[in-house]
Design a protein around this motif. Sequence first.
Motif, PDB file in Angstrom:
ATOM      1  N   VAL A 191       0.856  -1.188   0.000  1.00 56.14           N
ATOM      2  CA  VAL A 191       0.000   0.000   0.000  1.00 56.14           C
ATOM      3  C   VAL A 191       0.889   1.234   0.000  1.00 56.14           C
ATOM      4  O   VAL A 191       1.951   1.251   0.629  1.00 56.14           O
ATOM      5  CB  VAL A 191      -0.981  -0.009   1.202  1.00 56.14           C
ATOM      6  N   ILE A 192       0.469   2.256  -0.757  1.00 52.07           N
ATOM      7  CA  ILE A 192       1.181   3.536  -0.785  1.00 52.07           C
ATOM      8  C   ILE A 192       0.332   4.546  -0.022  1.00 52.07           C
ATOM      9  O   ILE A 192      -0.884   4.618  -0.218  1.00 52.07           O
ATOM     10  CB  ILE A 192       1.401   4.005  -2.236  1.00 52.07           C
ATOM     11  N   TYR A 193       0.970   5.315   0.862  1.00 50.69           N
ATOM     12  CA  TYR A 193       0.247   6.313   1.648  1.00 50.69           C
ATOM     13  C   TYR A 193       1.130   7.545   1.805  1.00 50.69           C
ATOM     14  O   TYR A 193       2.336   7.483   1.548  1.00 50.69           O
ATOM     15  CB  TYR A 193      -0.172   5.739   3.009  1.00 50.69           C
ATOM     16  N   ASN A 194       0.517   8.649   2.221  1.00 52.75           N
ATOM     17  CA  ASN A 194       1.273   9.904   2.393  1.00 52.75           C
ATOM     18  C   ASN A 194       2.111  10.251   1.160  1.00 52.75           C
ATOM     19  O   ASN A 194       3.291  10.584   1.277  1.00 52.75           O
ATOM     20  CB  ASN A 194       2.201   9.833   3.610  1.00 52.75           C
ATOM     21  N   ILE A 195       1.544  10.142   0.000  1.00 52.85           N
ATOM     22  CA  ILE A 195       2.142  10.509  -1.285  1.00 52.85           C
ATOM     23  C   ILE A 195       3.246   9.563  -1.750  1.00 52.85           C
ATOM     24  O   ILE A 195       3.233   9.104  -2.874  1.00 52.85           O
ATOM     25  CB  ILE A 195       2.699  11.967  -1.302  1.00 52.85           C
ATOM     26  N   SER A 196       4.225   9.264  -0.893  1.00 53.46           N
ATOM     27  CA  SER A 196       5.393   8.558  -1.430  1.00 53.46           C
ATOM     28  C   SER A 196       5.929   7.441  -0.535  1.00 53.46           C
ATOM     29  O   SER A 196       7.020   6.933  -0.767  1.00 53.46           O
ATOM     30  CB  SER A 196       6.516   9.567  -1.687  1.00 53.46           C
ATOM     31  N   LEU A 197       5.175   7.051   0.495  1.00 48.89           N
ATOM     32  CA  LEU A 197       5.631   5.961   1.360  1.00 48.89           C
ATOM     33  C   LEU A 197       4.924   4.681   0.950  1.00 48.89           C
ATOM     34  O   LEU A 197       3.727   4.696   0.654  1.00 48.89           O
ATOM     35  CB  LEU A 197       5.317   6.261   2.831  1.00 48.89           C
ATOM     36  N   MET A 198       5.657   3.585   0.926  1.00 48.69           N
ATOM     37  CA  MET A 198       5.043   2.308   0.553  1.00 48.69           C
ATOM     38  C   MET A 198       5.421   1.237   1.563  1.00 48.69           C
ATOM     39  O   MET A 198       6.574   1.141   1.970  1.00 48.69           O
ATOM     40  CB  MET A 198       5.496   1.876  -0.846  1.00 48.69           C
ATOM     41  N   ASN A 199       4.421   0.480   1.986  1.00 47.26           N
ATOM     42  CA  ASN A 199       4.617  -0.664   2.873  1.00 47.26           C
ATOM     43  C   ASN A 199       4.227  -1.929   2.129  1.00 47.26           C
ATOM     44  O   ASN A 199       3.136  -1.988   1.559  1.00 47.26           O
ATOM     45  CB  ASN A 199       3.676  -0.555   4.081  1.00 47.26           C
ATOM     46  N   CYS A 200       5.097  -2.915   2.142  1.00 50.95           N
ATOM     47  CA  CYS A 200       4.756  -4.225   1.592  1.00 50.95           C
ATOM     48  C   CYS A 200       4.887  -5.251   2.718  1.00 50.95           C
ATOM     49  O   CYS A 200       5.798  -5.141   3.544  1.00 50.95           O
ATOM     50  CB  CYS A 200       5.698  -4.602   0.458  1.00 50.95           C
ATOM     51  N   THR A 201       3.978  -6.217   2.738  1.00 51.80           N
ATOM     52  CA  THR A 201       4.038  -7.262   3.771  1.00 51.80           C
ATOM     53  C   THR A 201       3.765  -8.615   3.134  1.00 51.80           C
ATOM     54  O   THR A 201       3.175  -8.704   2.056  1.00 51.80           O
ATOM     55  CB  THR A 201       2.998  -7.019   4.896  1.00 51.80           C
ATOM     56  N   TRP A 202       4.206  -9.665   3.821  1.00 54.52           N
ATOM     57  CA  TRP A 202       3.965 -11.032   3.371  1.00 54.52           C
ATOM     58  C   TRP A 202       4.077 -11.968   4.554  1.00 54.52           C
ATOM     59  O   TRP A 202       4.481 -11.558   5.652  1.00 54.52           O
ATOM     60  CB  TRP A 202       4.960 -11.429   2.277  1.00 54.52           C
ATOM     61  N   GLU A 219      17.110  -3.857  -3.822  1.00 53.90           N
ATOM     62  CA  GLU A 219      16.657  -4.609  -2.651  1.00 53.90           C
ATOM     63  C   GLU A 219      16.043  -3.652  -1.649  1.00 53.90           C
ATOM     64  O   GLU A 219      16.404  -2.472  -1.577  1.00 53.90           O
ATOM     65  CB  GLU A 219      17.814  -5.366  -1.988  1.00 53.90           C
ATOM     66  N   CYS A 220      15.121  -4.171  -0.867  1.00 51.66           N
ATOM     67  CA  CYS A 220      14.506  -3.399   0.218  1.00 51.66           C
ATOM     68  C   CYS A 220      15.585  -2.814   1.125  1.00 51.66           C
ATOM     69  O   CYS A 220      16.545  -3.483   1.469  1.00 51.66           O
ATOM     70  CB  CYS A 220      13.609  -4.330   1.023  1.00 51.66           C
ATOM     71  N   GLU A 221      15.392  -1.540   1.500  1.00 50.89           N
ATOM     72  CA  GLU A 221      16.365  -0.896   2.403  1.00 50.89           C
ATOM     73  C   GLU A 221      15.993  -1.059   3.869  1.00 50.89           C
ATOM     74  O   GLU A 221      16.842  -1.068   4.739  1.00 50.89           O
ATOM     75  CB  GLU A 221      16.448   0.608   2.088  1.00 50.89           C
ATOM     76  N   LEU A 222      14.678  -1.140   4.151  1.00 49.71           N
ATOM     77  CA  LEU A 222      14.240  -1.203   5.546  1.00 49.71           C
ATOM     78  C   LEU A 222      13.218  -2.326   5.711  1.00 49.71           C
ATOM     79  O   LEU A 222      12.038  -2.166   5.409  1.00 49.71           O
ATOM     80  CB  LEU A 222      13.624   0.144   5.956  1.00 49.71           C
ATOM     81  N   ARG A 265       9.565  -1.316   4.179  1.00 45.46           N
ATOM     82  CA  ARG A 265       9.108   0.076   4.079  1.00 45.46           C
ATOM     83  C   ARG A 265       9.953   0.796   3.047  1.00 45.46           C
ATOM     84  O   ARG A 265      11.177   0.704   3.069  1.00 45.46           O
ATOM     85  CB  ARG A 265       9.265   0.783   5.427  1.00 45.46           C
ATOM     86  N   PHE A 266       9.277   1.512   2.161  1.00 45.24           N
ATOM     87  CA  PHE A 266       9.977   2.290   1.136  1.00 45.24           C
ATOM     88  C   PHE A 266       9.648   3.763   1.308  1.00 45.24           C
ATOM     89  O   PHE A 266       8.536   4.112   1.699  1.00 45.24           O
ATOM     90  CB  PHE A 266       9.500   1.886  -0.270  1.00 45.24           C
ATOM     91  N   GLN A 267      10.605   4.621   0.990  1.00 46.16           N
ATOM     92  CA  GLN A 267      10.378   6.070   0.993  1.00 46.16           C
ATOM     93  C   GLN A 267      10.583   6.609  -0.415  1.00 46.16           C
ATOM     94  O   GLN A 267      11.241   5.983  -1.236  1.00 46.16           O
ATOM     95  CB  GLN A 267      11.356   6.761   1.947  1.00 46.16           C
ATOM     96  N   ASN A 268      10.050   7.801  -0.646  1.00 47.10           N
ATOM     97  CA  ASN A 268      10.250   8.502  -1.937  1.00 47.10           C
ATOM     98  C   ASN A 268       9.866   7.650  -3.142  1.00 47.10           C
ATOM     99  O   ASN A 268      10.569   7.629  -4.147  1.00 47.10           O
ATOM    100  CB  ASN A 268      11.714   8.954  -2.087  1.00 47.10           C
ATOM    101  N   VAL A 269       8.752   6.951  -3.020  1.00 48.94           N
ATOM    102  CA  VAL A 269       8.273   6.129  -4.128  1.00 48.94           C
ATOM    103  C   VAL A 269       7.593   7.036  -5.146  1.00 48.94           C
ATOM    104  O   VAL A 269       6.768   7.873  -4.799  1.00 48.94           O
ATOM    105  CB  VAL A 269       7.278   5.059  -3.619  1.00 48.94           C
TER     106      VAL A 269
END
Length: 153
Positions: free
Chosen positions: A17-28, A54-57, A70-74
Amino acid sequence: PVFAGMKGSAIENFSCVIYNISLMNCTWQAGRDAPGDTHYFLYWQNLRYDDAMECELYIKDENGRNTGCRFQNVKIATEKAYFLVNGSSKDALIQFYDEYIHLYKIEKLMPPSNITVNCDEIKSDCIIKWQRPQISHSNKDKCFKYEIIIKYK
């Protein structure tokens, strides 16, 4: 297609899911038949000509296993983004999981901002104004529909 690796070892329930314009959370979740020592790693590619990164966080579970990122600046592009989660274990070959996702389809919109209400008691009407939510990939107002629920006190 037949994927190399132990059956049931690939991740399950992958979602982003992308929220707050440019943050993305992926889960599994870990594959139900994956050995206990299995570690998973997420790679993604936003545009065809970008390098896969690769994922940074990573988000970790109580056992220290990666179960999200968690991704930033997407930046949301018009093309689909490519996601790949592979795994490693000393006991077995782990199946990989991959998926293409249109990022704009997983964007969670912010609420409207700068909401003002001006009521005229003599005319008994109110003017309600707001600014549309910011979204990262479009400036088109026609994409939005609003609903106002007025509850009399």
